[in-house]
Design an enzyme around this catalytic site. Structure first.
Site, PDB file in Angstrom:
ATOM      1  N   LYS A  89      34.060 134.161   2.698  1.00  0.00           N
ATOM      2  CA  LYS A  89      33.120 133.398   1.849  1.00  0.00           C
ATOM      3  C   LYS A  89      33.861 132.300   1.074  1.00  0.00           C
ATOM      4  O   LYS A  89      33.476 131.139   1.099  1.00  0.00           O
ATOM      5  CB  LYS A  89      32.385 134.345   0.870  1.00  0.00           C
ATOM      6  N   THR A  90      34.939 132.694   0.401  1.00  0.00           N
ATOM      7  CA  THR A  90      35.708 131.703  -0.366  1.00  0.00           C
ATOM      8  C   THR A  90      36.337 130.683   0.576  1.00  0.00           C
ATOM      9  O   THR A  90      36.416 129.493   0.258  1.00  0.00           O
ATOM     10  CB  THR A  90      36.789 132.420  -1.208  1.00  0.00           C
ATOM     11  N   ASP A 134      31.475 131.847  -7.266  1.00  0.00           N
ATOM     12  CA  ASP A 134      31.744 133.110  -6.598  1.00  0.00           C
ATOM     13  C   ASP A 134      31.019 134.209  -7.381  1.00  0.00           C
ATOM     14  O   ASP A 134      30.768 134.053  -8.569  1.00  0.00           O
ATOM     15  CB  ASP A 134      33.265 133.346  -6.613  1.00  0.00           C
ATOM     16  N   THR A 183      28.667 139.393  -2.684  1.00  0.00           N
ATOM     17  CA  THR A 183      28.761 140.580  -1.826  1.00  0.00           C
ATOM     18  C   THR A 183      27.468 141.388  -1.957  1.00  0.00           C
ATOM     19  O   THR A 183      27.286 142.369  -1.268  1.00  0.00           O
ATOM     20  CB  THR A 183      29.952 141.472  -2.256  1.00  0.00           C
ATOM     21  N   ARG A 242      41.017 139.564   5.828  1.00  0.00           N
ATOM     22  CA  ARG A 242      41.940 139.761   4.707  1.00  0.00           C
ATOM     23  C   ARG A 242      42.846 140.950   4.965  1.00  0.00           C
ATOM     24  O   ARG A 242      44.047 140.909   4.673  1.00  0.00           O
ATOM     25  CB  ARG A 242      41.174 139.957   3.396  1.00  0.00           C
TER      26      ARG A 242
HETATM   27  N1  LIG Z   1      37.208 132.877   9.730  1.00  0.00           N
HETATM   28  C1  LIG Z   1      38.468 133.074   9.319  1.00  0.00           C
HETATM   29  N2  LIG Z   1      39.511 132.670  10.073  1.00  0.00           N
HETATM   30  C2  LIG Z   1      40.774 132.892   9.665  1.00  0.00           C
HETATM   31  N3  LIG Z   1      41.113 133.506   8.515  1.00  0.00           N
HETATM   32  C3  LIG Z   1      40.121 133.921   7.729  1.00  0.00           C
HETATM   33  C4  LIG Z   1      38.751 133.726   8.069  1.00  0.00           C
HETATM   34  N4  LIG Z   1      37.985 134.245   7.103  1.00  0.00           N
HETATM   35  C5  LIG Z   1      38.823 134.738   6.186  1.00  0.00           C
HETATM   36  N5  LIG Z   1      40.111 134.550   6.550  1.00  0.00           N
HETATM   37  C6  LIG Z   1      41.309 135.003   5.824  1.00  0.00           C
HETATM   38  O1  LIG Z   1      40.940 136.120   5.033  1.00  0.00           O
HETATM   39  C7  LIG Z   1      41.278 135.906   3.666  1.00  0.00           C
HETATM   40  C8  LIG Z   1      40.145 136.410   2.812  1.00  0.00           C
HETATM   41  O2  LIG Z   1      38.997 135.602   2.993  1.00  0.00           O
HETATM   42  P1  LIG Z   1      38.109 135.114   1.755  1.00  0.00           P
HETATM   43  O3  LIG Z   1      38.928 135.055   0.524  1.00  0.00           O
HETATM   44  O4  LIG Z   1      37.415 133.877   2.177  1.00  0.00           O
HETATM   45  O5  LIG Z   1      37.082 136.317   1.679  1.00  0.00           O
HETATM   46  P2  LIG Z   1      35.797 136.493   0.729  1.00  0.00           P
HETATM   47  O6  LIG Z   1      34.638 136.703   1.647  1.00  0.00           O
HETATM   48  O7  LIG Z   1      35.724 135.370  -0.237  1.00  0.00           O
HETATM   49  O8  LIG Z   1      36.131 137.860  -0.017  1.00  0.00           O
HETATM   50  P3  LIG Z   1      35.674 138.359  -1.486  1.00  0.00           P
HETATM   51  O9  LIG Z   1      34.249 138.822  -1.367  1.00  0.00           O
HETATM   52  O10 LIG Z   1      36.598 139.504  -1.772  1.00  0.00           O
HETATM   53  O11 LIG Z   1      35.849 137.206  -2.427  1.00  0.00           O
HETATM   54  C9  LIG Z   1      41.522 134.404   3.531  1.00  0.00           C
HETATM   55  O12 LIG Z   1      42.591 134.142   2.672  1.00  0.00           O
HETATM   56  C10 LIG Z   1      41.863 133.939   4.909  1.00  0.00           C
HETATM   57  O13 LIG Z   1      43.248 133.868   5.071  1.00  0.00           O
HETATM   58 MG   LIG Z   2      36.075 135.311  -2.285  1.00  0.00          MG
END
Ligand SMILES: Nc1ncnc2c1ncn2[C@@H]1O[C@H](COP(=O)(O)OP(=O)(O)OP(=O)(O)O)[C@@H](O)[C@H]1O
Ligand SMILES: [Mg+2]
Length: 353
Positions: A89-90, A134, A183, A242
């Site tokens: 997401k981030t 977020d 989430t 992650r």
């Molecule tokens: N589609 C993708 N391709 C490659 N790497 C990814 C991808 N999605 C996420 N990642 C990797 O996974 C890590 C975590 O992703 P991210 O921080 O975007 O998750 P999030 O959905 O925001 O989680 P949270 O709900 O905990 O905030 C990122 O730092 C990145 O390195």
């Molecule tokens: Mg995030």
């Protein structure tokens, strides 16, 4: 060509601790970073949409929306991402402004306690820039109401004074894009949810995609990883990028200290075994849960509280952190009578029912 996005981040916890004070602002009025992101996370996080793996349907739709918005010279419609932690997401919220060649301000719903915490973000918005909130489900209702007009009409109405002396001040905002991440999509109110033109749910990653993420990141880390090794790491990463990154970083440390930096499938297995991650991606606590359910409660059905008391952990921890993956992996089932271990769980822990 699109410019790199300018990352401007505020620390939600600090803001909350400050009583939800204004985000830090530099000499030019830009909200600036006040926390240091995890260096590994930021070095492995894709910076462009083309570097992202998986979520192909989401990426395809976003590319069309970005293309169309840029063609019309308008800001992109507001976007909501929902899905479990660690699925991107981030990452999406940072690559989209990159693709658009615009700036992004990062906020966290937990840090925006009152309308005054939101205002600096809104008034700092540049034409077509992005505001990322977020954990948007944590924004309280009075703040949410400001977002309604901000999102729909690019306007905020501030009430000054009280009673008969109250006056409303209309403040026009620059057209912008709000990106929300949550989430818990179910906790968003309908009026807020409906103001997002684009809503995307991020799902689990396939093994193939995770292998690709591990391979690409191993190149970034300058650590040669063959297909078999990538597969061991991907297998144990619970369909979550992650986790794949974290496992890879641990394998790198292990290989460096125990194998002269060489990574093989055996080294990956040994490294992950050492931290208690098995071939299904279960950790010690997950196996402890299954063991308690099978050994003490004869496989169930039994209540969550009984398992939690026996394991000496809170039932919230079990329900939020342990059970979702066990349910998804079909190792337990939840019924009205309680939790039950499945045949698969017995086979995995090599026990007989
Ligand atoms: N589609 C993708 N391709 C490659 N790497 C990814 C991808 N999605 C996420 N990642 C990797 O996974 C890590 C975590 O992703 P991210 O921080 O975007 O998750 P999030 O959905 O925001 O989680 P949270 O709900 O905990 O905030 C990122 O730092 C990145 O390195
Ligand atoms: Mg995030």
């Amino acid at each position: 060509m699109a410019r790199e996005a300018v990352y401007q981040q505020s620390d939600p916890e600090k803001s909350a601790a400050d009583g939800g004070g204004d985000p830090p602002v530099d000499g030019e009025g830009n909200v600036v970073a006040s926390n240091t992101p995890d260096p590994h996370d930021s070095s492995l996080r894709p910076r462009r949409m083309d570097e992202m793996v998986g979520q192909r349907d989401v990426i395809e739709k976003l590319k069309i929306a970005i293309d169309a918005a840029q063609g019309r010279g308008e800001p992109l419609g507001h976007i909501l991402f929902d899905g479990p932690p660690g699925l991107g997401k981030t990452t999406f919220a940072t690559v989209i402004p990159s693709e658009m060649g615009t700036t992004v301000q990062m906020a966290n719903g937990a840090g925006i306690r009152a309308p005054k915490d939101l205002l600096p973000y809104l008034t700092n918005l540049g034409e077509g820039s992005v505001l990322f909130i977020d954990e948007i489900h944590r924004v309280p209702k009075p703040v949410e109401e400001y977002l309604y007009t901000a999102m729909e009409d690019f306007r905020i109405d501030i009430v000054l004074g009280e009673g008969v002396n109250a006056r409303t001040l209309n403040y026009d905002l620059k057209p912008f894009t709000l990106i929300g991440a949550t989430t818990r999509a179910g906790m968003l109110s309908a009026p807020l949810r409906d103001r997002f033109q684009i809503r995307e749910h991020l799902g689990w990653y396939s093994l193939e995609d995770l292998c690709e993420i591990v391979q690409r990141n191993s190149v970034k880390l300058n650590l040669p990883v063959d297909d078999d090794s990538a597969e061991v790491i991907a297998d144990r990463s619970r369909s979550t990028p992650r986790m794949a990154n974290n496992r890879l970083l641990w394998v790198r440390d292990y290989a460096q200290s125990k194998a002269g930096g060489k990574v093989t499938a055996d080294i990956c297995e040994a490294a992950l075994d050492m931290i208690g991650i098995d071939n299904l991606g279960l950790d010690k606590q997950d196996r402890g849960y299954l063991d308690t359910l099978m050994r003490i409660f004869a496989g169930g059905p039994t209540g969550l509280d009984a398992i939690a008391h026996t394991m000496n952990v809170s039932s919230d921890t079990l329900e939020d952190e342990v059970e979702p993956f066990l349910l998804r992996s079909e190792l337990i089932v939840r019924s009205r009578r309680g939790r039950m271990a499945t045949q698969k769980a017995y086979r995995h822990l090599k026990k007989t029912a």
